[in-house]
Design a protein around this motif. Structure first.
Motif, PDB file in Angstrom:
ATOM      1  N   PHE A  80     -27.566  33.535  51.530  1.00 19.17           N
ATOM      2  CA  PHE A  80     -26.514  33.444  50.508  1.00 19.17           C
ATOM      3  C   PHE A  80     -26.839  32.353  49.495  1.00 19.17           C
ATOM      4  O   PHE A  80     -26.703  32.557  48.277  1.00 19.17           O
ATOM      5  CB  PHE A  80     -25.168  33.158  51.176  1.00 19.17           C
ATOM      6  CG  PHE A  80     -24.037  32.979  50.202  1.00 19.17           C
ATOM      7  CD1 PHE A  80     -23.427  34.075  49.604  1.00 19.17           C
ATOM      8  CD2 PHE A  80     -23.584  31.709  49.875  1.00 19.17           C
ATOM      9  CE1 PHE A  80     -22.393  33.919  48.708  1.00 19.17           C
ATOM     10  CE2 PHE A  80     -22.542  31.531  48.976  1.00 19.17           C
ATOM     11  CZ  PHE A  80     -21.951  32.644  48.385  1.00 19.17           C
ATOM     12  N   LEU A  81     -27.292  31.199  49.961  1.00 13.84           N
ATOM     13  CA  LEU A  81     -27.609  30.100  49.052  1.00 13.84           C
ATOM     14  C   LEU A  81     -28.773  30.455  48.123  1.00 13.84           C
ATOM     15  O   LEU A  81     -28.789  30.039  46.959  1.00 13.84           O
ATOM     16  CB  LEU A  81     -27.942  28.840  49.854  1.00 13.84           C
ATOM     17  CG  LEU A  81     -26.786  28.224  50.649  1.00 13.84           C
ATOM     18  CD1 LEU A  81     -27.273  27.041  51.469  1.00 13.84           C
ATOM     19  CD2 LEU A  81     -25.655  27.809  49.719  1.00 13.84           C
ATOM     20  N   VAL A  82     -29.721  31.201  48.634  1.00 11.19           N
ATOM     21  CA  VAL A  82     -30.857  31.604  47.794  1.00 11.19           C
ATOM     22  C   VAL A  82     -30.419  32.576  46.715  1.00 11.19           C
ATOM     23  O   VAL A  82     -30.770  32.437  45.532  1.00 11.19           O
ATOM     24  CB  VAL A  82     -31.966  32.233  48.666  1.00 11.19           C
ATOM     25  CG1 VAL A  82     -33.038  32.868  47.795  1.00 11.19           C
ATOM     26  CG2 VAL A  82     -32.585  31.176  49.565  1.00 11.19           C
ATOM     27  N   ASN A  83     -29.630  33.559  47.085  1.00 13.21           N
ATOM     28  CA  ASN A  83     -29.295  34.634  46.148  1.00 13.21           C
ATOM     29  C   ASN A  83     -28.152  34.283  45.212  1.00 13.21           C
ATOM     30  O   ASN A  83     -27.988  34.923  44.177  1.00 13.21           O
ATOM     31  CB  ASN A  83     -28.945  35.908  46.929  1.00 13.21           C
ATOM     32  CG  ASN A  83     -30.169  36.548  47.541  1.00 13.21           C
ATOM     33  OD1 ASN A  83     -30.952  37.214  46.866  1.00 13.21           O
ATOM     34  ND2 ASN A  83     -30.369  36.343  48.836  1.00 13.21           N
ATOM     35  N   ILE A  84     -27.338  33.278  45.555  1.00 17.15           N
ATOM     36  CA  ILE A  84     -26.210  32.931  44.692  1.00 17.15           C
ATOM     37  C   ILE A  84     -26.701  32.440  43.336  1.00 17.15           C
ATOM     38  O   ILE A  84     -26.017  32.611  42.312  1.00 17.15           O
ATOM     39  CB  ILE A  84     -25.305  31.866  45.371  1.00 17.15           C
ATOM     40  CG1 ILE A  84     -23.986  31.739  44.629  1.00 17.15           C
ATOM     41  CG2 ILE A  84     -26.013  30.541  45.451  1.00 17.15           C
ATOM     42  CD1 ILE A  84     -23.121  32.953  44.667  1.00 17.15           C
ATOM     43  N   ALA A  85     -27.888  31.829  43.313  1.00 13.83           N
ATOM     44  CA  ALA A  85     -28.428  31.347  42.043  1.00 13.83           C
ATOM     45  C   ALA A  85     -29.131  32.460  41.263  1.00 13.83           C
ATOM     46  O   ALA A  85     -29.426  32.284  40.080  1.00 13.83           O
ATOM     47  CB  ALA A  85     -29.413  30.204  42.295  1.00 13.83           C
ATOM     48  N   LEU A  86     -29.390  33.581  41.914  1.00 14.74           N
ATOM     49  CA  LEU A  86     -30.104  34.676  41.256  1.00 14.74           C
ATOM     50  C   LEU A  86     -29.163  35.748  40.725  1.00 14.74           C
ATOM     51  O   LEU A  86     -29.532  36.516  39.839  1.00 14.74           O
ATOM     52  CB  LEU A  86     -31.107  35.303  42.241  1.00 14.74           C
ATOM     53  CG  LEU A  86     -32.152  34.340  42.831  1.00 14.74           C
ATOM     54  CD1 LEU A  86     -32.994  35.060  43.873  1.00 14.74           C
ATOM     55  CD2 LEU A  86     -33.044  33.761  41.741  1.00 14.74           C
ATOM     56  N   GLY A  87     -27.961  35.821  41.300  1.00 18.53           N
ATOM     57  CA  GLY A  87     -27.002  36.841  40.838  1.00 18.53           C
ATOM     58  C   GLY A  87     -27.340  38.215  41.388  1.00 18.53           C
ATOM     59  O   GLY A  87     -27.987  38.335  42.431  1.00 18.53           O
ATOM     60  N   PRO A  88     -26.890  39.281  40.713  1.00 13.63           N
ATOM     61  CA  PRO A  88     -26.219  39.280  39.407  1.00 13.63           C
ATOM     62  C   PRO A  88     -24.709  39.056  39.482  1.00 13.63           C
ATOM     63  O   PRO A  88     -24.096  38.681  38.503  1.00 13.63           O
ATOM     64  CB  PRO A  88     -26.531  40.665  38.878  1.00 13.63           C
ATOM     65  CG  PRO A  88     -26.643  41.503  40.113  1.00 13.63           C
ATOM     66  CD  PRO A  88     -27.220  40.624  41.183  1.00 13.63           C
ATOM     67  N   SER A  89     -24.069  39.321  40.615  1.00 11.17           N
ATOM     68  CA  SER A  89     -22.633  39.116  40.766  1.00 11.17           C
ATOM     69  C   SER A  89     -22.373  38.659  42.189  1.00 11.17           C
ATOM     70  O   SER A  89     -23.241  38.751  43.070  1.00 11.17           O
ATOM     71  CB  SER A  89     -21.861  40.409  40.465  1.00 11.17           C
ATOM     72  OG  SER A  89     -22.175  41.417  41.415  1.00 11.17           O
ATOM     73  N   PHE A  90     -21.159  38.167  42.416  1.00 15.08           N
ATOM     74  CA  PHE A  90     -20.843  37.629  43.738  1.00 15.08           C
ATOM     75  C   PHE A  90     -20.913  38.716  44.810  1.00 15.08           C
ATOM     76  O   PHE A  90     -21.464  38.492  45.894  1.00 15.08           O
ATOM     77  CB  PHE A  90     -19.450  36.996  43.720  1.00 15.08           C
ATOM     78  CG  PHE A  90     -19.078  36.344  45.013  1.00 15.08           C
ATOM     79  CD1 PHE A  90     -19.618  35.120  45.366  1.00 15.08           C
ATOM     80  CD2 PHE A  90     -18.194  36.951  45.882  1.00 15.08           C
ATOM     81  CE1 PHE A  90     -19.286  34.511  46.569  1.00 15.08           C
ATOM     82  CE2 PHE A  90     -17.848  36.355  47.084  1.00 15.08           C
ATOM     83  CZ  PHE A  90     -18.399  35.132  47.428  1.00 15.08           C
ATOM     84  N   LEU A  91     -20.381  39.907  44.519  1.00 11.46           N
ATOM     85  CA  LEU A  91     -20.421  40.998  45.491  1.00 11.46           C
ATOM     86  C   LEU A  91     -21.857  41.443  45.748  1.00 11.46           C
ATOM     87  O   LEU A  91     -22.228  41.752  46.891  1.00 11.46           O
ATOM     88  CB  LEU A  91     -19.570  42.174  45.009  1.00 11.46           C
ATOM     89  CG  LEU A  91     -18.056  41.942  44.989  1.00 11.46           C
ATOM     90  CD1 LEU A  91     -17.335  43.174  44.438  1.00 11.46           C
ATOM     91  CD2 LEU A  91     -17.549  41.616  46.395  1.00 11.46           C
ATOM     92  N   ALA A  92     -22.662  41.473  44.692  1.00 13.43           N
ATOM     93  CA  ALA A  92     -24.062  41.852  44.869  1.00 13.43           C
ATOM     94  C   ALA A  92     -24.796  40.821  45.725  1.00 13.43           C
ATOM     95  O   ALA A  92     -25.629  41.176  46.570  1.00 13.43           O
ATOM     96  CB  ALA A  92     -24.737  41.995  43.507  1.00 13.43           C
ATOM     97  N   VAL A  93     -24.478  39.552  45.502  1.00 13.19           N
ATOM     98  CA  VAL A  93     -25.095  38.495  46.304  1.00 13.19           C
ATOM     99  C   VAL A  93     -24.724  38.651  47.772  1.00 13.19           C
ATOM    100  O   VAL A  93     -25.577  38.514  48.671  1.00 13.19           O
ATOM    101  CB  VAL A  93     -24.667  37.110  45.771  1.00 13.19           C
ATOM    102  CG1 VAL A  93     -25.047  36.013  46.764  1.00 13.19           C
ATOM    103  CG2 VAL A  93     -25.320  36.841  44.431  1.00 13.19           C
ATOM    104  N   LEU A  94     -23.462  38.954  48.040  1.00 10.02           N
ATOM    105  CA  LEU A  94     -23.034  39.167  49.420  1.00 10.02           C
ATOM    106  C   LEU A  94     -23.770  40.344  50.054  1.00 10.02           C
ATOM    107  O   LEU A  94     -24.181  40.280  51.223  1.00 10.02           O
ATOM    108  CB  LEU A  94     -21.524  39.400  49.472  1.00 10.02           C
ATOM    109  CG  LEU A  94     -20.625  38.190  49.212  1.00 10.02           C
ATOM    110  CD1 LEU A  94     -19.160  38.610  49.278  1.00 10.02           C
ATOM    111  CD2 LEU A  94     -20.902  37.076  50.217  1.00 10.02           C
ATOM    112  N   ALA A  95     -23.937  41.431  49.293  1.00  8.89           N
ATOM    113  CA  ALA A  95     -24.625  42.609  49.826  1.00  8.89           C
ATOM    114  C   ALA A  95     -26.092  42.308  50.118  1.00  8.89           C
ATOM    115  O   ALA A  95     -26.618  42.670  51.187  1.00  8.89           O
ATOM    116  CB  ALA A  95     -24.503  43.768  48.838  1.00  8.89           C
ATOM    117  N   ILE A  96     -26.766  41.632  49.182  1.00  6.68           N
ATOM    118  CA  ILE A  96     -28.180  41.302  49.390  1.00  6.68           C
ATOM    119  C   ILE A  96     -28.344  40.331  50.560  1.00  6.68           C
ATOM    120  O   ILE A  96     -29.249  40.488  51.397  1.00  6.68           O
ATOM    121  CB  ILE A  96     -28.781  40.715  48.100  1.00  6.68           C
ATOM    122  CG1 ILE A  96     -28.802  41.781  47.004  1.00  6.68           C
ATOM    123  CG2 ILE A  96     -30.188  40.197  48.353  1.00  6.68           C
ATOM    124  CD1 ILE A  96     -29.223  41.259  45.645  1.00  6.68           C
TER     125      ILE A  96
END
Length: 342
Positions: A80-96
């Motif tokens: 989560f910490l890695v992807n939160i800075a990459l985006g594209p959205s909060f829901l997408a970050v949660l899914a990835i």
């Protein structure tokens, strides 16, 4: 006057200690995941978050194998910490992040079901790590991650398979290159009684690996020089030598691809990714299979030597018990008469 602690107080204190230890393990896994992800993103190829080698996947699977499934929150937090800075959205970050967490968990479950041993001293362990831990388990993260980018409009539908292939092979190579090294580091011991020639050979292997790295990152297309090095490392040092050597050779190849040098010069991104992933996959497969085969042979030889030693000891004891002093014929007959029932 001494005071005795009640059983409930002792149990509560033990639970607090276990909880604190678990929290530290989770934080350590998250930190290692995040740090290795930042290193992996230095060589990103697609949209700043798809790389040809994703070390966190290897770290996550090794953490599960060594510490058990209880550390999965650390993987989720790190992803989560890695992807939160990459985006594209909060829901997408949660899914990835969910996909990046589920992938090593699925790999762990498949390996445990197959009877995988962290020591990797059997050929079947290497095959399980390759086909179950890497190729099968990492399908989850690649599919969820790429699908999320397409659904959110970050990628066109026509780019799905190209991105998916880079994502999947990057995660798989991360498992193949990083997980064996971490598993072997846990059981690494300083060799006792190793002759000087053995140390010299190890130093020469390290020097040879560095030289091959310089050649791989130069303008000369000589990637294949890494394979004789892997064979040398595997046959002389087993998996303990082959796994780190494979990680180094793959890293040098990734650097060459990022710099568009050697065999990667003058080609488009898709061609370079196919070449790089085929090379890294071949390197990892060669190192794991040869190293595991050599380890299994050495283990079999030790078991045979131990069995032969035990058998020789049993034969010696039986022979010693059958040796009785011989008596003269007359004394033997007299002893028989004396001992006969009357």
């Amino acid at each position: 006057m001494s005071m005795r602690r009640s059983p409930m107080a002792v149990a509560r204190r033990a639970r607090v200690r276990r909880g604190g230890s678990l929290a530290l393990e989770i934080c350590a896994v998250a930190a290692l995941y995040y740090g290795s992800a930042e290193l992996g993103l230095l060589q990103q190829q697609v949209r700043g978050q798809v790389t040809p080698l994703w070390p966190p996947s290897g770290i996550a699977l090794a953490a599960l194998l060594l510490r058990g499934p209880r550390v999965w929150p650390g993987i989720a937090l790190g992803a989560f910490l890695v992807n939160i800075a990459l985006g594209p959205s909060f829901l997408a970050v949660l899914a990835i992040a969910a996909g990046n967490t589920l992938a090593p968990v699925c790999s762990y479950a498949l390996l445990r079901r197959a009877g995988f041993r962290s020591g990797m001293n059997r050929l079947r362990d290497a095959l399980a790590l390759i086909f179950l831990g890497a190729f099968t388990g990492m399908l989850v993260s690649a599919t969820v991650g790429t699908g999320t980018l397409v659904l959110t409009g970050v990628l066109d539908a026509g780019e799905f398979w190209a991105t998916w292939s880079v994502w999947w092979t990057g995660d798989a190579v991360g498992v193949l290159a990083v997980t064996p090294v971490l598993l072997l580091l846990r059981s690494a011991r300083r060799p006792q009684g190793a002759p000087l020639s053995r140390w010299v050979e190890g130093i020469l292997l390290v020097a040879g690996t560095i030289c091959v790295g310089f050649v791989e990152t130069s303008a000369t297309p000589l990637l294949f020089l890494g394979f004789p090095l892997l064979v040398w490392a595997a046959f002389r040092f087993g998996l303990a030598g082959a796994a780190p050597c494979a990680l180094a050779v793959s890293t040098f190849a990734i650097i060459a691809a990022a710099q568009n040098t050697g065999p990667f010069a003058g080609h488009d991104l898709f061609t370079n990714m196919i070449t790089l992933q085929a090379f890294n996959g071949s390197v990892s497969l060669t190192a794991l299979l040869l190293g595991a085969a050599v380890n299994e042979r050495a283990q079999t030889e030790r078991e045979i030597a131990l069995a032969c030693g035990q058998l020789a000891e049993m034969v010696t004891k039986i022979a010693a018990s059958d040796r009785r002093p011989a008596l003269p014929a007359g004394e033997g007959e007299r002893e028989a008469r004396d001992t006969a029932p009357k």
